[in-house]
Design an enzyme around this catalytic site. Structure first.
Site, PDB file in Angstrom:
ATOM      1  N   ASP A  13      42.343  49.259  41.317  1.00 45.20           N
ATOM      2  CA  ASP A  13      41.881  47.879  41.414  1.00 45.20           C
ATOM      3  C   ASP A  13      42.832  47.127  42.332  1.00 45.20           C
ATOM      4  O   ASP A  13      43.917  47.620  42.660  1.00 45.20           O
ATOM      5  CB  ASP A  13      41.864  47.238  40.013  1.00 45.20           C
ATOM      6  CG  ASP A  13      41.306  45.810  40.028  1.00 45.20           C
ATOM      7  OD1 ASP A  13      40.156  45.645  40.461  1.00 45.20           O
ATOM      8  OD2 ASP A  13      42.016  44.879  39.633  1.00 45.20           O
ATOM      9  N   SER A  14      42.433  45.922  42.712  1.00 46.54           N
ATOM     10  CA  SER A  14      43.300  45.093  43.549  1.00 46.54           C
ATOM     11  C   SER A  14      44.495  44.537  42.774  1.00 46.54           C
ATOM     12  O   SER A  14      45.459  44.087  43.382  1.00 46.54           O
ATOM     13  CB  SER A  14      42.496  43.936  44.145  1.00 46.54           C
ATOM     14  OG  SER A  14      41.916  43.166  43.115  1.00 46.54           O
ATOM     15  N   TYR A  45      41.576  40.618  46.745  1.00 52.08           N
ATOM     16  CA  TYR A  45      40.778  41.277  47.775  1.00 52.08           C
ATOM     17  C   TYR A  45      39.507  40.494  48.109  1.00 52.08           C
ATOM     18  O   TYR A  45      38.939  40.658  49.169  1.00 52.08           O
ATOM     19  CB  TYR A  45      40.348  42.666  47.283  1.00 52.08           C
ATOM     20  CG  TYR A  45      41.357  43.769  47.470  1.00 52.08           C
ATOM     21  CD1 TYR A  45      42.721  43.518  47.607  1.00 52.08           C
ATOM     22  CD2 TYR A  45      40.930  45.096  47.502  1.00 52.08           C
ATOM     23  CE1 TYR A  45      43.629  44.542  47.757  1.00 52.08           C
ATOM     24  CE2 TYR A  45      41.825  46.135  47.660  1.00 52.08           C
ATOM     25  CZ  TYR A  45      43.172  45.863  47.793  1.00 52.08           C
ATOM     26  OH  TYR A  45      44.066  46.887  47.945  1.00 52.08           O
ATOM     27  N   GLY A  46      39.037  39.700  47.165  1.00 51.21           N
ATOM     28  CA  GLY A  46      37.710  39.098  47.281  1.00 51.21           C
ATOM     29  C   GLY A  46      37.551  38.087  48.391  1.00 51.21           C
ATOM     30  O   GLY A  46      36.438  37.689  48.718  1.00 51.21           O
ATOM     31  N   CYS A  76      37.494  48.023  40.971  1.00 53.58           N
ATOM     32  CA  CYS A  76      37.457  46.760  41.705  1.00 53.58           C
ATOM     33  C   CYS A  76      36.056  46.547  42.261  1.00 53.58           C
ATOM     34  O   CYS A  76      35.571  47.349  43.064  1.00 53.58           O
ATOM     35  CB  CYS A  76      38.475  46.797  42.844  1.00 53.58           C
ATOM     36  SG  CYS A  76      38.417  45.382  43.953  1.00 53.58           S
ATOM     37  N   ASN A  77      35.390  45.473  41.832  1.00 52.38           N
ATOM     38  CA  ASN A  77      34.037  45.182  42.304  1.00 52.38           C
ATOM     39  C   ASN A  77      33.993  44.981  43.815  1.00 52.38           C
ATOM     40  O   ASN A  77      33.055  45.412  44.481  1.00 52.38           O
ATOM     41  CB  ASN A  77      33.496  43.932  41.611  1.00 52.38           C
ATOM     42  CG  ASN A  77      33.062  44.196  40.188  1.00 52.38           C
ATOM     43  OD1 ASN A  77      31.897  44.445  39.922  1.00 52.38           O
ATOM     44  ND2 ASN A  77      34.005  44.150  39.259  1.00 52.38           N
ATOM     45  N   THR A  78      35.008  44.326  44.367  1.00 44.84           N
ATOM     46  CA  THR A  78      35.021  44.087  45.813  1.00 44.84           C
ATOM     47  C   THR A  78      35.094  45.406  46.570  1.00 44.84           C
ATOM     48  O   THR A  78      34.350  45.627  47.534  1.00 44.84           O
ATOM     49  CB  THR A  78      36.202  43.175  46.197  1.00 44.84           C
ATOM     50  OG1 THR A  78      36.075  41.922  45.519  1.00 44.84           O
ATOM     51  CG2 THR A  78      36.241  42.919  47.693  1.00 44.84           C
ATOM     52  N   GLU A 156      45.305  35.687  36.692  1.00 41.79           N
ATOM     53  CA  GLU A 156      46.627  36.273  36.950  1.00 41.79           C
ATOM     54  C   GLU A 156      47.747  35.310  36.532  1.00 41.79           C
ATOM     55  O   GLU A 156      48.855  35.747  36.211  1.00 41.79           O
ATOM     56  CB  GLU A 156      46.742  36.667  38.421  1.00 41.79           C
ATOM     57  CG  GLU A 156      45.677  37.669  38.825  1.00 41.79           C
ATOM     58  CD  GLU A 156      46.206  38.929  39.485  1.00 41.79           C
ATOM     59  OE1 GLU A 156      47.293  38.886  40.070  1.00 41.79           O
ATOM     60  OE2 GLU A 156      45.509  39.969  39.397  1.00 41.79           O
ATOM     61  N   CYS A 188      33.490  40.917  38.435  1.00 43.02           N
ATOM     62  CA  CYS A 188      34.887  41.116  38.837  1.00 43.02           C
ATOM     63  C   CYS A 188      35.637  41.530  37.589  1.00 43.02           C
ATOM     64  O   CYS A 188      35.416  40.942  36.515  1.00 43.02           O
ATOM     65  CB  CYS A 188      35.472  39.829  39.424  1.00 43.02           C
ATOM     66  SG  CYS A 188      37.251  39.900  39.727  1.00 43.02           S
ATOM     67  N   THR A 189      36.512  42.517  37.709  1.00 45.38           N
ATOM     68  CA  THR A 189      37.165  43.053  36.500  1.00 45.38           C
ATOM     69  C   THR A 189      38.160  42.079  35.881  1.00 45.38           C
ATOM     70  O   THR A 189      38.599  42.293  34.747  1.00 45.38           O
ATOM     71  CB  THR A 189      37.878  44.388  36.798  1.00 45.38           C
ATOM     72  OG1 THR A 189      38.692  44.235  37.969  1.00 45.38           O
ATOM     73  CG2 THR A 189      36.871  45.496  37.013  1.00 45.38           C
ATOM     74  N   HIS A 190      38.521  41.022  36.589  1.00 41.72           N
ATOM     75  CA  HIS A 190      39.362  39.993  35.966  1.00 41.72           C
ATOM     76  C   HIS A 190      38.579  39.136  34.970  1.00 41.72           C
ATOM     77  O   HIS A 190      39.142  38.603  34.014  1.00 41.72           O
ATOM     78  CB  HIS A 190      39.946  39.057  37.030  1.00 41.72           C
ATOM     79  CG  HIS A 190      41.080  39.620  37.816  1.00 41.72           C
ATOM     80  ND1 HIS A 190      40.940  40.679  38.678  1.00 41.72           N
ATOM     81  CD2 HIS A 190      42.392  39.262  37.874  1.00 41.72           C
ATOM     82  CE1 HIS A 190      42.110  40.935  39.234  1.00 41.72           C
ATOM     83  NE2 HIS A 190      43.009  40.096  38.766  1.00 41.72           N
TER      84      HIS A 190
END
Length: 268
Positions: A13-14, A45-46, A76-78, A156, A188-190
């Protein structure tokens, strides 16, 4: 490279967001060893160009393949949305990714076929979720999408239930909710870390869907098909990051719900 059942699963992931997927994989496959890579120096990354994301994704893929992983999980979805061809071109092992899993899980729970997507600007611009929903759901699926670039830095920062985050969530979600959705994909994984706050803004009539559980089920199925499932043992997981390992551990243990004993700093 040769892989057997004792080889680890690579998840990347980012940043810390992919730990939501890692947690689901650990819960579903408790005997599997995981090598995780979070590109904390270059997150988010997005908001980067597809070419830049593809270059970063290629570097991380090579790093994990050097660890002799038996399966690559693009958390990471992006990266899944804009760099999947670059990743699969490099990988001799199976690659599974979040976009397909998230789209399928949303279609499985939606009753009205009115589905919203929130994600990073790059993921939204790629239209990857719209394409997946059309492919698996057919022409009657109504989709509305919204880029939410502020959510990643807020997560974050640890502002999961902060008044500022609630104001941002209301600003992003209210136009979507006006479309009478019954399902909202957290693309998005966040974003699963914000799920309680997002649910309170969206209201009880909207189902939130993320791809973590679906990804874990897919990983289990792929390993079973290949005869590479690890059946016993207490695995030791390794987490590689490109910046701020102490901060990654502090936030990451909240994401994982367990201690992170081996966090290593890598220079890319």
């Amino acid at each position: 490279m040769h892989c057997d059942a004792s080889c680890p699963i690579g998840i990347f992931d980012s940043g810390v967001g992919g730990l939501t997927v890692a947690r689901a994989v650990m819960d579903r496959l408790p005997h599997e060893r995981i090598v995780y890579f979070g590109d904390t120096a270059r997150v988010p990354y997005g908001v980067k160009s597809p070419d830049t994301v593809a270059r970063y994704a290629g570097e991380i893929t090579k790093f994990l393949l050097d660890k002799n992983v038996k399966l690559l999980v693009v958390a990471c979805n992006t990266m899944a949305a804009v760099a999947l061809p670059a990743i699969t071109a490099l990988s001799p092992v199976p690659v599974i990714e979040v976009v397909t899993a998230g789209a399928k899980s949303a279609l499985a729970v939606s009753k009205t076929r009115r589905i919203g997507i929130i994600a990073t600007p790059s993921t939204i611009a790629s239209r990857a979720y719209e394409k997946a929903l059309a492919l698996f759901g057919g022409p009657d699926v109504r989709v509305v999408a919204k880029a939410c670039p502020l959510f990643v830095p807020l997560v974050e920062e640890g502002w999961l239930d902060h008044p500022a985050t609630r104001l941002v969530a209301e600003e992003y979600l209210l136009p979507l909710l006006a479309e009478d959705l019954d399902t909202l994909i957290l693309g998005c994984t966040h974003y699963p870390l914000l799920a309680p706050l997002l649910q309170s803004v969206a209201g009880p009539g909207v189902r939130l869907q993320d791809s973590a559980t679906a990804m874990a089920e897919r990983a289990a199925a792929v390993l079973a098909e290949l005869g590479l499932a690890q059946g016993d043992g207490a695995p030791r997981h390794v987490f590689h990051v490109t910046d701020l390992p102490l901060r990654f551990r502090e936030i990451g243990e909240r994401f994982l719900g367990r201690p992170m004993e081996d966090v290593r700093l890598e220079k890319m």
